[in-house]
Motif scaffolding. Structure first.
Motif, PDB file in Angstrom:
ATOM      1  N   GLY A 306     -48.743 -18.794  86.227  1.00  0.00           N
ATOM      2  CA  GLY A 306     -49.341 -19.908  85.509  1.00  0.00           C
ATOM      3  C   GLY A 306     -48.537 -21.164  85.755  1.00  0.00           C
ATOM      4  N   GLY A 307     -49.209 -22.311  85.819  1.00  0.00           N
ATOM      5  CA  GLY A 307     -48.517 -23.584  85.962  1.00  0.00           C
ATOM      6  C   GLY A 307     -47.884 -23.775  87.315  1.00  0.00           C
ATOM      7  N   TYR A 308     -46.855 -24.612  87.348  1.00  0.00           N
ATOM      8  CA  TYR A 308     -46.229 -25.010  88.609  1.00  0.00           C
ATOM      9  C   TYR A 308     -45.212 -23.969  89.062  1.00  0.00           C
ATOM     10  N   GLN A 309     -45.352 -23.508  90.296  1.00  0.00           N
ATOM     11  CA  GLN A 309     -44.461 -22.463  90.811  1.00  0.00           C
ATOM     12  C   GLN A 309     -43.725 -22.910  92.062  1.00  0.00           C
TER      13      GLN A 309
ATOM     14  N   ASN B 302     -43.390 -25.082  81.844  1.00  0.00           N
ATOM     15  CA  ASN B 302     -44.230 -25.771  82.830  1.00  0.00           C
ATOM     16  C   ASN B 302     -44.785 -24.842  83.902  1.00  0.00           C
ATOM     17  N   GLY B 303     -44.125 -23.693  84.071  1.00  0.00           N
ATOM     18  CA  GLY B 303     -44.596 -22.763  85.094  1.00  0.00           C
ATOM     19  C   GLY B 303     -43.950 -21.411  84.903  1.00  0.00           C
ATOM     20  N   VAL B 304     -44.644 -20.368  85.357  1.00  0.00           N
ATOM     21  CA  VAL B 304     -44.109 -19.004  85.263  1.00  0.00           C
ATOM     22  C   VAL B 304     -44.637 -18.192  86.431  1.00  0.00           C
ATOM     23  N   TYR B 305     -43.802 -17.299  86.968  1.00  0.00           N
ATOM     24  CA  TYR B 305     -44.294 -16.384  87.996  1.00  0.00           C
ATOM     25  C   TYR B 305     -43.401 -15.155  88.104  1.00  0.00           C
ATOM     26  N   ALA B 323     -39.270 -18.610  84.924  1.00  0.00           N
ATOM     27  CA  ALA B 323     -39.959 -19.638  84.137  1.00  0.00           C
ATOM     28  C   ALA B 323     -39.260 -20.975  84.343  1.00  0.00           C
ATOM     29  N   LYS B 324     -40.045 -22.042  84.316  1.00  0.00           N
ATOM     30  CA  LYS B 324     -39.514 -23.403  84.374  1.00  0.00           C
ATOM     31  C   LYS B 324     -39.830 -24.055  83.035  1.00  0.00           C
ATOM     32  N   LEU B 325     -38.833 -24.661  82.402  1.00  0.00           N
ATOM     33  CA  LEU B 325     -39.115 -25.326  81.134  1.00  0.00           C
ATOM     34  C   LEU B 325     -38.479 -26.696  81.065  1.00  0.00           C
ATOM     35  N   THR B 326     -39.098 -27.570  80.283  1.00  0.00           N
ATOM     36  CA  THR B 326     -38.558 -28.909  80.061  1.00  0.00           C
ATOM     37  C   THR B 326     -38.680 -29.261  78.579  1.00  0.00           C
ATOM     38  N   CYS B 327     -37.723 -30.065  78.094  1.00  0.00           N
ATOM     39  CA  CYS B 327     -37.766 -30.565  76.729  1.00  0.00           C
ATOM     40  C   CYS B 327     -37.906 -32.080  76.770  1.00  0.00           C
ATOM     41  N   ARG B 328     -38.686 -32.620  75.836  1.00  0.00           N
ATOM     42  CA  ARG B 328     -38.786 -34.068  75.644  1.00  0.00           C
ATOM     43  C   ARG B 328     -38.003 -34.377  74.370  1.00  0.00           C
ATOM     44  N   LEU B 329     -37.079 -35.325  74.447  1.00  0.00           N
ATOM     45  CA  LEU B 329     -36.115 -35.533  73.359  1.00  0.00           C
ATOM     46  C   LEU B 329     -36.297 -36.876  72.660  1.00  0.00           C
TER      47      LEU B 329
END
Lengths: 457, 457
Positions: A306-309, B302-305, B323-329
């Motif tokens: 799912g999402g950006y890979q 933002n993405g998972v695989y 997994a790719k993750l981002t936080c907005r602060l």
């Protein structure tokens, strides 16, 4: 009589391996439609070989999917039993390709092992049976038993069309017993008879959120994230004690008896950590890893996306996320019922703000168990022990072979599961291989076995 | 004096759009190394245009990554202020390509909108400024203010090399104030001044299990599943009430005041369901979706695989899952500290039997807020209102522009965020577009603004 056959097999090792290599070079990946023609080629290879050996009525039977190869040999006479020999010529996908040390479809021998996709599962083992038949015909001019051959091209995609064929062509495929070599030994050199297999059911599901990927800065805080929602769902399926937390999943499952626990304990165990590189084994609370893999049901997630890979960062809330899951089942669990329980569970647990799309895996199998004291099973164990020089053990295994359940339910005949793979074969993984020593001793086992059972009728 | 400039812009609409289309046709995707040459091409386009307009000292400054275009104009004289004009010529990836109605790098006008990747973010808006400068030079022979141009090619990958350049070349880039058009209006035709932006931090992590994909029947029950383990971790980061459950995540965050709540309530809201197609909005417990997106911190995956993602079923336990993750602060949260809190949380919660590999997103940004009563901001609001015929609103937004924080910390000058995008622009998504009406009125706004501020020094 046995000696000439064994001598033929020994003298012809190189040309036989060369022939097997031609079989393994065909990328007959049944799950991926771009390999449709390759799958056909592998079917032709099997049919050509059976013709060459001297089988009658060699047929390539078309199905809605990939073809099935059928052949008969009736030259052993009415006093000899008829065996239904089942196997499959299709293979799993080879990806991830970059993890192979040699090309998956260019067989290569290294350190006494033959490396190729399908070397062990199941082309190599199917080929052993055909080579033994060839040896009998070339030396004795006949086989000691009558044989009906059924080699399909859809095992790795759940044998989608086989049930219908076995059911509608009951007379054609009828036999006194079935023999299947699509399994393995519990340890190198340890003769192993399989007396139980797990059932199988599967499901793919997608969590759908926004109608497109969204900017995480503009929409983060207003929109449910499909990947996090998917994680909530996957998290809810199994706890950290490896218990499946789907309501009703264990209903009707017979617990392992104390006798069976001792039995499992006696089977030489695989060193899971060494073979797989994991830091520690985990298993269902109250059961050893061996008990869990052999005799307790499991639920695994096989893939997720799912999402950006790609490379780098893409700051989005993705529009969807997908997971593929399969369950391995034991006696007492109905595959369709379990599939429905998982669906109900997911629908009950899906967070608000996203929706769920389900895709049921169409094929499934019930778990199977046979009486290990049946003479056909005991003689298989005896032949196995004679060829390998060691006592045979009896095990249940986590793999699923739907055809076993179907042959039992349609024909009600004993099924002999005589496998020659080893734990190091890396089935379904990069660098699949087959131990050449087992290839040779396995053929020896089959020769002893045909001599043992030819008068059993 | 203003009139001739506006007339020039009106008469040259078609050739200007044609020129913008040439700019948008270059796939300057900075995150993907296969587009390295395209990114260079886009830098050349900007430099050529600035030369053509009559800027001095046009330089393509090489960096460790993608180049930055610098130029100066000092012809307005010492009594006029100097503006640092920042923008970016790089764009987000265009995938998934199949969801675009026209080619992302073949601009197309439909229903008053220009469709292309980068049409709004940020090539279209950068181009407006250059077109206004062109109009002044062609009609007045000079610009009303002095300008230092800084157009980078790494904004979409966190402006990796910009901080060092701004810091080490402080004298070259020094100005009286900065102007940036890389944001949008809260609604079509609603002049909007941004007075606050969120900060940003990111992380990629991989759960590693067995050294290869394993047969789920042979190993299911002995080996921890990396995808399920990843799900346990993602599940542990955020609850269903959209609260981030990482310990310490909210420490130091100033709560929204009652005045700011009223202020946010007055901003015309986006119809999230209509724009994104979701079934319902979700937001942090105790906050509206508008409050959450504008003024509360977020965490998104933002993405998972992991495992098998192709057609059909593959019955494996995969070797890993990522997994790719981002936080907005928001103000009060330090990006590096938050990144560390997430890492600590993951390490604390990783299940036994699998291991964790972390990849810190190297760039980050602190949140930013400016005084909305500063004369440079007020004059921007006035010019904006004049061009669009409506009162300007002041908002905080969830997007992150690291350069804003850096300009403030290095140069300590006011930053005017004057954006002309709209909520329907689909930034970072398929079918990104820019409203042509805003393109025209936006240029008008800039002309009014330069006239307002030219004597401000």
């Amino acid at each position: 009589m046995t000696k000439s056959v064994l001598t033929y097999l020994e003298k012809n090792r190189d040309p036989l391996i060369e022939k097997l290599n031609a079989f393994l070079s065909i990328p007959s990946v049944s799950t991926n439609s771009i390999h449709k023609e390759d799958v056909k080629k592998a079917a032709n290879f099997v049919a050509d070989y059976l013709n060459e050996i001297g089988f009658d009525q060699v047929e390539i039977q078309q199905t809605k999917g990939h073809p099935l190869v059928y052949a008969e040999y009736n030259g052993a006479g009415k006093q000899a039993p008829t065996a239904l020999f089942y196997g499959h010529y299709d293979v799993q996908p080879a990806d991830p390709l970059e993890l192979w040390d040699s090309e998956p479809f260019q067989p290569e021998v290294r350190d006494g092992r033959l490396y190729a996709r399908g070397a062990s599962d199941d082309k190599g083992q199917v080929f052993m049976h055909m080579a033994v038949f060839e040896a009998y015909m070339k030396t004795e001019g006949k086989l000691p038993i009558n044989v009906k051959v059924c080699i399909e091209g859809e095992e790795e995609i759940g044998s989608e069309n086989l049930y219908e064929i076995l059911e509608t062509k009951k007379q054609q495929f009828e036999a006194d017993f079935a023999i299947i070599s699509d399994s393995g030994m519990v340890a190198d050199g340890q003769p192993t008879i399989l007396y139980g297999l797990k059932g199988f059911t599967g499901l793919e599901f997608t969590v759908k959120g926004p109608n497109r990927d969204l900017h995480s800065g503009m929409y983060g805080g207003a929109v449910r994230n499909p990947i996090i929602s998917l994680s909530h769902l996957l998290h809810s399926l199994k706890n950290e004690e490896e218990q499946v937390t789907v309501e009703g999943f264990y209903d009707g499952v017979e617990d392992i008896t104390e006798q069976e626990r001792r039995f499992i304990a006696d089977v030489p165990g695989e060193d899971y950590q060494k073979v797989t590189g994991i830091t520690e084994t985990v298993s269902e609370k109250g059961y050893t890893a061996k008990e869990h893999t052999m005799a307790r049901p499991t639920l695994e997630v096989n893939g997720v996306y799912g999402g950006y890979q790609g490379e780098g960062t893409k700051t989005i809330i993705p529009s969807s996320a997908t997971a593929k899951l399969t369950c391995r089942l034991v006696p007492g669990q109905d595959p369709n019922h379990i599939q429905q329980l998982v669906i109900d569970h997911l629908q009950k647990h899906v967070p608000s703000g996203v929706t769920l799309e389900m895709k049921r895996e169409p094929l499934s199998a019930k778990a199977y168990k046979v009486d290990p004291n049946h003479p056909l099973i005991e003689k298989a164990a005896k032949s196995y022990s004679r060829a390998f020089g060691k006592e045979t053990v009896y095990v249940r295994m986590g793999g699923s072979i739907p055809v076993v359940e179907w042959i039992e339910s349609i024909y009600n005949i004993p099924i002999v599961l005589l496998g020659f793979g080893t734990p190091e074969d890396k089935l379904h993984s990069p660098n699949e291989s087959f131990l050449l020593d087992n290839f040779n001793k396995g053929m020896e086992t089959l020769v002893y076995y045909w001599e043992e059972v030819k008068n059993l009728k």
